[in-house]
Design a protein around this motif. Structure first.
Motif, PDB file in Angstrom:
ATOM      1  N   PRO A   1      66.455  35.339  13.437  1.00  0.00           N
ATOM      2  CA  PRO A   1      66.111  36.394  12.854  1.00  0.00           C
ATOM      3  C   PRO A   1      67.533  37.073  12.170  1.00  0.00           C
ATOM      4  N   ILE A   2      67.554  37.733  10.851  1.00  0.00           N
ATOM      5  CA  ILE A   2      68.571  38.162  10.344  1.00  0.00           C
ATOM      6  C   ILE A   2      68.818  39.748  10.129  1.00  0.00           C
ATOM      7  N   ASP A   3      69.872  40.078   9.807  1.00  0.00           N
ATOM      8  CA  ASP A   3      70.122  41.128   9.284  1.00  0.00           C
ATOM      9  C   ASP A   3      70.658  41.084   7.961  1.00  0.00           C
ATOM     10  N   ILE A   4      70.083  41.763   6.807  1.00  0.00           N
ATOM     11  CA  ILE A   4      70.635  41.466   5.403  1.00  0.00           C
ATOM     12  C   ILE A   4      71.273  42.870   4.972  1.00  0.00           C
ATOM     13  N   SER A   5      71.549  43.696   5.780  1.00  0.00           N
ATOM     14  CA  SER A   5      72.167  44.986   5.087  1.00  0.00           C
ATOM     15  C   SER A   5      73.443  44.446   4.413  1.00  0.00           C
TER      16      SER A   5
ATOM     17  N   LYS B   1      73.874  38.472   8.555  1.00  0.00           N
ATOM     18  CA  LYS B   1      74.495  38.650  10.162  1.00  0.00           C
ATOM     19  C   LYS B   1      73.075  38.179  10.945  1.00  0.00           C
ATOM     20  N   ASP B   2      73.249  38.044  12.436  1.00  0.00           N
ATOM     21  CA  ASP B   2      72.391  38.244  13.398  1.00  0.00           C
ATOM     22  C   ASP B   2      71.821  39.422  13.553  1.00  0.00           C
TER      23      ASP B   2
ATOM     24  N   TYR C   1      77.442  38.791  14.829  1.00  0.00           N
ATOM     25  CA  TYR C   1      78.074  37.298  14.007  1.00  0.00           C
ATOM     26  C   TYR C   1      77.351  37.323  12.794  1.00  0.00           C
ATOM     27  N   GLU C   2      78.202  36.680  11.941  1.00  0.00           N
ATOM     28  CA  GLU C   2      77.937  36.846  10.723  1.00  0.00           C
ATOM     29  C   GLU C   2      77.992  35.117   9.953  1.00  0.00           C
TER      30      GLU C   2
END
Length: 286
Positions: free
Chosen positions: A155-159, A208-209, A214-215
């Motif tokens: 799963p990722i954070d795309i902000s 990022k996670d 972490y990127e």
């Protein structure tokens, strides 16, 4: 100290104090051997256990399953193992037995060029993440239905995600599909579509996670845009024209969508014309 197992013949319920470990010294007239048939010798302290099968343990130190991420305890002469407790957001590292962050930098594991072929639906060409670079042989009739999808291993954070294209552009809004797929949808302006017979370079960064700690390592993907090269030879030619002709008037499906060159939802004369318009077209990528 030598150890033997003794199973009593009498009912030990009449002698609760008899159950357990006992130490004695071997009298001179005893001929006692260990489990390997070796004489123990006289006057040697001998530890015996009365009460049935020899127990698993007598102390916690006896309980070791070889797993650094479990803790063994001895309770009533039996071993019990519990997972090592770690704070929220951490997991036990099986190599060290230490608690470490459960999060890691996302890794790009798959990419694709997706187009909507009218009522036939969406079909994707997988894009290689390294050379030899894939070929995209279609041109979306409605450019806003052309998307690039990037699949990550978690799963990722795309902000803070950034996607740039060497030709054409996306609509400026990156979206998340599911919890691990980054989607860039092509824009109608300033460039209505990626150019033909070019090497398209796609740069992806800033993902990022989900914890934001972490990127990802920046990634570069390239694709050769060769309109009508339906057999992916690297050159649009007569063989591609013949291949499209064999599929005329057949509805696009997972097996033949590549022949719907204009992604209109039908394989027709217009697709043959698209191939003709780019005969001998080619592209190379570094």
């Amino acid at each position: 100290m030598a150890t033997v197992t003794m199973v009593p013949l009498a009912d030990l319920t009449t002698c609760p104090s008899c159950i357990g470990f006992h130490t004695l010294r071997i009298p001179d007239h005893w001929n006692v051997m260990d489990a390997y048939g070796n004489p123990i010798g006289t006057g040697v302290p001998l530890e015996i256990y009365i009460g049935g099968p020899y127990p698993e343990c007598s102390t916690d130190e006896d309980c070791d399953d070889g797993n650094l991420c479990t803790t063994g305890t001895c309770d009533e002469m039996n071993c019990f193992f519990e997972p090592v407790w770690c704070p929220e957001g951490e997991v036990c590292d099986p190599e060290t037995g230490e608690c470490v962050s459960e999060y890691t930098a996302p890794v790009l594991i798959e990419a694709s060029s997706v187009m909507t072929h009218g009522a036939a639906g969406d079909f994707a060409i997988n894009l290689n993440l390294a050379s030899p670079w894939s070929i995209e042989s279609r041109r979306e009739s409605q450019i806003t239905q052309h998307r690039f999808k990037f699949v990550f291993d978690q799963p990722i954070d795309i902000s803070n995600a950034v996607v740039t294209l060497s030709h054409g552009s996306h609509n400026g809004t990156l979206t998340l599909e599911g919890d691990n797929v980054l989607v860039a949808t092509m824009a109608t302006s300033p460039n209505p579509a990626p150019l033909n017979n070019v090497c398209l370079t796609i740069n992806i960064s800033g993902v990022k996670d989900v914890s934001g700690q972490y990127e990802m390592a920046p990634a570069v993907i390239r694709a050769r845009l060769i309109l009508g090269d339906v057999n992916f030879s690297g050159v649009a030619n007569i063989l591609d024209l013949s291949a499209v002709k064999t599929q005329i008037f057949i509805s696009p499906s997972a097996a033949n969508f590549i022949f719907d060159v204009d992604a209109s939802g039908s394989i027709a004369i217009l697709d043959m014309n698209a191939v003709k318009s780019n005969l001998f077209g080619t592209a190379t990528c570094p």
